[in-house]
Design a protein around this motif. Structure first.
Motif, short mmCIF file in Angstrom:
data_model
loop_
_atom_site.label_atom_id
_atom_site.label_comp_id
_atom_site.label_asym_id
_atom_site.label_seq_id
_atom_site.Cartn_x
_atom_site.Cartn_y
_atom_site.Cartn_z
N UNK A 127 0.84 -1.19 0.00
CA UNK A 127 0.00 0.00 0.00
C UNK A 127 0.88 1.24 0.00
N UNK A 128 0.33 2.27 -0.59
CA UNK A 128 1.03 3.53 -0.68
C UNK A 128 0.10 4.64 -0.19
N UNK A 129 0.67 5.73 0.30
CA UNK A 129 -0.13 6.86 0.74
C UNK A 129 -0.29 7.84 -0.41
N UNK A 130 -1.53 8.23 -0.68
CA UNK A 130 -1.84 9.19 -1.73
C UNK A 130 -2.45 10.43 -1.11
N UNK A 131 -1.93 11.58 -1.52
CA UNK A 131 -2.46 12.86 -1.07
C UNK A 131 -3.13 13.54 -2.25
N UNK A 132 -4.37 14.01 -2.05
CA UNK A 132 -5.08 14.65 -3.14
C UNK A 132 -6.06 15.69 -2.61
N UNK A 133 -6.37 16.63 -3.49
CA UNK A 133 -7.34 17.67 -3.20
C UNK A 133 -8.50 17.53 -4.16
N UNK A 134 -9.71 17.69 -3.64
CA UNK A 134 -10.89 17.70 -4.47
C UNK A 134 -11.40 19.14 -4.53
N UNK A 135 -11.46 19.68 -5.73
CA UNK A 135 -12.01 21.01 -5.94
C UNK A 135 -13.51 20.86 -6.15
N UNK A 136 -14.28 21.80 -5.65
CA UNK A 136 -15.73 21.72 -5.77
C UNK A 136 -16.31 23.05 -6.22
N UNK A 137 -17.59 23.01 -6.57
CA UNK A 137 -18.31 24.26 -6.84
C UNK A 137 -19.25 24.59 -5.68
N UNK A 138 -18.96 24.03 -4.51
CA UNK A 138 -19.75 24.23 -3.30
C UNK A 138 -19.23 25.45 -2.54
N UNK A 139 -20.10 26.43 -2.25
CA UNK A 139 -19.63 27.62 -1.52
C UNK A 139 -19.23 27.30 -0.08
N UNK A 140 -18.18 27.96 0.36
CA UNK A 140 -17.75 27.90 1.76
C UNK A 140 -17.39 29.33 2.16
N UNK A 141 -18.41 30.05 2.57
CA UNK A 141 -18.25 31.47 2.85
C UNK A 141 -18.49 31.77 4.33
N UNK A 142 -19.54 31.19 4.88
CA UNK A 142 -19.93 31.50 6.25
C UNK A 142 -19.82 30.26 7.13
N UNK A 143 -19.86 30.47 8.43
CA UNK A 143 -19.74 29.38 9.38
C UNK A 143 -20.84 28.34 9.17
N UNK A 144 -22.03 28.77 8.82
CA UNK A 144 -23.13 27.83 8.58
C UNK A 144 -22.79 26.90 7.41
N UNK A 145 -22.08 27.41 6.40
CA UNK A 145 -21.63 26.57 5.29
C UNK A 145 -20.68 25.50 5.80
N UNK A 146 -19.73 25.90 6.63
CA UNK A 146 -18.75 24.98 7.18
C UNK A 146 -19.44 23.87 7.98
#
Length: 81
Positions: free
Chosen positions: A1-20
Motif C-alpha cells: 500500500x502507498x499513501x496518496x495525497x489529493x485535493x478535491x475542488x468543488x463548486x460548493x460555496x464555503x463562505x460563512x460558518x453555517x456553510x462549514x
C-alpha cells in the motif's frame, strides 16, 4: 500500500460558518471525516491523505461517497508524495 495525497475542488460555496457546519455534517454522514476543509475564492476544497493500492483506489471511494451529498466535485489534484 502507498499513501496518496489529493485535493478535491468543488463548486460548493464555503463562505460563512453555517456553510462549514453543513459541509462538516455531510462529510461525517458519508464517513469522510478525514477531510481537511478549506476554501479558495469562497469555494470548498477538500484535502485527503489515504492509503491504497493505486491513486484511483484512493480517490474513487471518496468521490462515490460525496455523490450522496450536496458537495459537487469539479476536479481532482494529486499532490506529491
Amino acid at each position: 500500500m502507498q499513501t496518496y495525497r489529493f485535493s478535491l475542488l468543488t463548486d460548493t460555496p464555503l463562505v460563512e460558518l453555517v456553510d462549514f457546519e453543513n459541509i462538516r455534517m455531510q462529510l461525517i454522514d458519508v464517513d469522510c471525516i478525514d477531510a481537511l476543509i478549506h476554501s479558495v475564492n469562497d469555494l470548498l476544497i477538500l484535502d485527503f491523505e489515504r492509503q491504497a493500492e493505486s491513486a484511483n483506489a484512493a480517490v474513487q471511494p471518496v468521490k462515490t461517497a460525496l455523490a450522496n451529498t450536496s458537495i459537487k466535485v469539479t476536479d481532482t489534484i494529486m499532490l506529491q508524495q
